[in-house]
Design an enzyme around this catalytic site. Structure first.
Site, PDB file in Angstrom:
ATOM      1  N   GLU A   1      -4.164   3.402  -9.132  1.00 24.30           N
ATOM      2  CA  GLU A   1      -5.674   3.962  -8.480  1.00 24.30           C
ATOM      3  C   GLU A   1      -5.616   5.339  -9.278  1.00 24.30           C
ATOM      4  O   GLU A   1      -4.857   6.292  -8.742  1.00 24.30           O
ATOM      5  CB  GLU A   1      -5.811   4.036  -6.884  1.00 24.30           C
ATOM      6  CG  GLU A   1      -7.016   4.565  -6.699  1.00 24.30           C
ATOM      7  CD  GLU A   1      -7.321   4.811  -5.054  1.00 24.30           C
ATOM      8  OE1 GLU A   1      -6.427   4.351  -4.374  1.00 24.30           O
ATOM      9  OE2 GLU A   1      -8.008   5.672  -4.869  1.00 24.30           O
TER      10      GLU A   1
ATOM     11  N   GLU B   1       1.352  -0.761  -5.141  1.00 25.81           N
ATOM     12  CA  GLU B   1       0.188   0.290  -5.626  1.00 25.81           C
ATOM     13  C   GLU B   1       0.851   1.549  -5.868  1.00 25.81           C
ATOM     14  O   GLU B   1       1.706   2.078  -5.513  1.00 25.81           O
ATOM     15  CB  GLU B   1      -0.712   0.434  -4.340  1.00 25.81           C
ATOM     16  CG  GLU B   1      -1.818   1.352  -4.456  1.00 25.81           C
ATOM     17  CD  GLU B   1      -2.375   1.857  -3.192  1.00 25.81           C
ATOM     18  OE1 GLU B   1      -1.854   2.087  -2.578  1.00 25.81           O
ATOM     19  OE2 GLU B   1      -3.799   1.969  -3.445  1.00 25.81           O
TER      20      GLU B   1
ATOM     21  N   ASP C   1      -0.935   5.412  -6.481  1.00 23.05           N
ATOM     22  CA  ASP C   1      -2.079   6.408  -6.539  1.00 23.05           C
ATOM     23  C   ASP C   1      -1.723   7.457  -7.316  1.00 23.05           C
ATOM     24  O   ASP C   1      -0.461   7.892  -7.408  1.00 23.05           O
ATOM     25  CB  ASP C   1      -2.419   6.961  -5.091  1.00 23.05           C
ATOM     26  CG  ASP C   1      -2.917   6.053  -4.012  1.00 23.05           C
ATOM     27  OD1 ASP C   1      -3.599   5.096  -4.511  1.00 23.05           O
ATOM     28  OD2 ASP C   1      -2.662   6.176  -3.201  1.00 23.05           O
TER      29      ASP C   1
ATOM     30  N   HIS D   1      -1.064  10.188  -3.065  1.00 25.36           N
ATOM     31  CA  HIS D   1      -2.280  10.020  -2.727  1.00 25.36           C
ATOM     32  C   HIS D   1      -3.344  10.973  -2.647  1.00 25.36           C
ATOM     33  O   HIS D   1      -4.484  10.990  -3.115  1.00 25.36           O
ATOM     34  CB  HIS D   1      -2.377   9.441  -1.140  1.00 25.36           C
ATOM     35  CG  HIS D   1      -3.577   8.963  -0.587  1.00 25.36           C
ATOM     36  ND1 HIS D   1      -4.446   9.816   0.276  1.00 25.36           N
ATOM     37  CD2 HIS D   1      -4.360   7.931  -0.796  1.00 25.36           C
ATOM     38  CE1 HIS D   1      -5.460   9.288   0.409  1.00 25.36           C
ATOM     39  NE2 HIS D   1      -5.625   8.081   0.078  1.00 25.36           N
TER      40      HIS D   1
ATOM     41  N   HIS E   1       0.860  -1.161  -0.119  1.00 24.80           N
ATOM     42  CA  HIS E   1      -0.063   0.202  -0.041  1.00 24.80           C
ATOM     43  C   HIS E   1       0.957   1.143  -0.072  1.00 24.80           C
ATOM     44  O   HIS E   1       1.609   1.628   0.923  1.00 24.80           O
ATOM     45  CB  HIS E   1      -0.859  -0.049   1.144  1.00 24.80           C
ATOM     46  CG  HIS E   1      -2.037   1.146   1.258  1.00 24.80           C
ATOM     47  ND1 HIS E   1      -1.645   2.172   2.424  1.00 24.80           N
ATOM     48  CD2 HIS E   1      -2.793   1.266   0.511  1.00 24.80           C
ATOM     49  CE1 HIS E   1      -2.638   3.085   2.539  1.00 24.80           C
ATOM     50  NE2 HIS E   1      -3.291   2.628   1.201  1.00 24.80           N
TER      51      HIS E   1
HETATM   52 CA    CA Z   1      -4.699   3.955  -2.705  1.00 29.18          CA
END
Ligand code: CA
Length: 359
Positions: A171, A63, A65, A78, A36
């Site tokens: 994401e 991940e 973002d 993020h 994460h």
């Molecule tokens: Ca995320």
């Protein structure tokens, strides 16, 4: 595309996700470990350093973002604002919007590269407090923002030098905000993924978003136009977080995710998404004999829809989970009892060790 397409491909997806066919007569598959924001329990989130450290911890996916810059570059961070992890207020005073926040979309990549990045902090007047005390110290060493391209090149480079096959898990952050700014972050993301070879389910990639309408657009319009077919992850938020906002009578209000928890809700999600990514506590409820699977977990299981909950932090356990006093208790509940198919963690080494030890 027919809705059935998603469900029939779920089995195939598990093959590609693990990189090998599911063994016959084996026990339940081990969950995917998703780093994460990188190894964000140990180094400032979303820096290349945090991603390299995560890589060494052997997660299945790392991940990213994503937020757009002024010059349409995908920045791995993020928030849509720079306030909480950079020195933007010091370096570019006067560039905040009327609400007092510095928006990434108001800065070019060249400007963003001038910022120092640190652990997440909160400002209280003149003083700042570290969001997660005990993590990497504020303003130490030297970190900066990076683009999606830079991060993919590093992960693909490490896949080449170390020989592992670690995937990416981008994401798209707040597409509704980007649309209001006249930008199409979903299309930009797909273009970059396409350029780097992430075009279908033969590559290790999941594409996630909190926005059901944008995911449906990606599924039914953008990916067919671009000849792509990536597995999509519907993230599920609490309404109060405002992850998705919609305009109503001239005002922005928080989108309601309630329909996903209602009977038949996940059936609709399964028409366009391959996985759901709920907040971990949404998967449990208090029963007579302790914590049990929630309706959301049971519905997902019935549909064959994998669940990848967030966020598993060794230094911050979820509140209100009776009997969960340690990180291992938490992992035992979600991996042992609820049998989640993947999980987002700030501490990928701890989760990898837990999974290895129970085999
Ligand atoms: Ca995320």
């Amino acid at each position: 595309m027919l809705p059935i397409r998603k469900r029939t491909l779920l089995a195939l997806l598990s093959v590609f996700a693990t990189g090998m066919p599911a063994p016959i007569c084996a026990g339940p598959a081990e969950p995917l470990v998703i780093a994460h924001r990188g190894a964000s329990g140990y180094l400032p989130e979303h820096t290349l350093e945090a991603k390299a450290l995560a890589y060494g911890m052997r997660p299945d996916y790392i991940e990213q973002d994503l937020v757009l810059s002024k010059d349409d570059r995908l920045i791995v961070m993020h928030d849509i604002t720079l306030d909480a992890v950079t020195d933007v207020a010091k370096r570019f005073p006067g560039r905040a919007r009327d609400d007092g926040h510095f928006y990434t979309i108001d800065f070019t990549l060249e400007e963003l590269k001038q910022l120092r990045v640190t652990e997440a902090f909160e400002r209280n007047g003149q003083s700042t407090t570290q969001k997660y005390p005990g993590r990497f110290p504020l303003w130490k060493s030297s970190f900066q923002l990076s683009t999606l391209e830079e991060e993919i090149e590093m992960i693909q480079g490490l896949n080449q030098t170390l020989g592992y096959d670690i995937g990416i898990y981008p994401e798209i952050k707040k597409p509704w905000f980007h649309h209001r700014e006249g930008r199409d972050i979903a299309r930009r993301t797909l273009e970059v993924l396409h350029n780097y070879g992430y075009r279908d389910r033969t590559q290790k990639v999941f594409l996630q978003c909190f926005d059901p309408e944008e995911l449906q657009r990606i599924d039914s319009e953008l990916m067919p136009q671009m000849g792509m077919d990536l597995p999509l992850v519907q993230l599920v938020a609490e309404n109060r977080w405002g992850e998705k906002q919609v305009e109503q009578e001239g005002y922005l209000i928080n989108y309601s995710y309630d329909w996903m928890h209602e009977p038949g809700g996940l059936d609709k999600v399964a028409d366009y998404a391959d996985v759901i990514g709920p907040w971990a506590v949404m998967l449990v409820r208090k029963g007579d004999s302790g914590l049990q699977a929630s309706q959301l977990r049971l519905s997902a299981k019935r549909l064959g829809l994998p669940v990848h909950p967030y966020t598993f932090r060794a230094d911050t356990l979820p509140e209100n989970l009776d009997g969960i006093g340690s990180f291992d208790d938490l992992l035992s509940l979600f991996i042992g009892q609820l049998a989640v198919e993947g999980l987002f963690t700030d501490h990928p080494d701890r989760v990898r060790t837990y999974i290895t030890d129970r085999q």
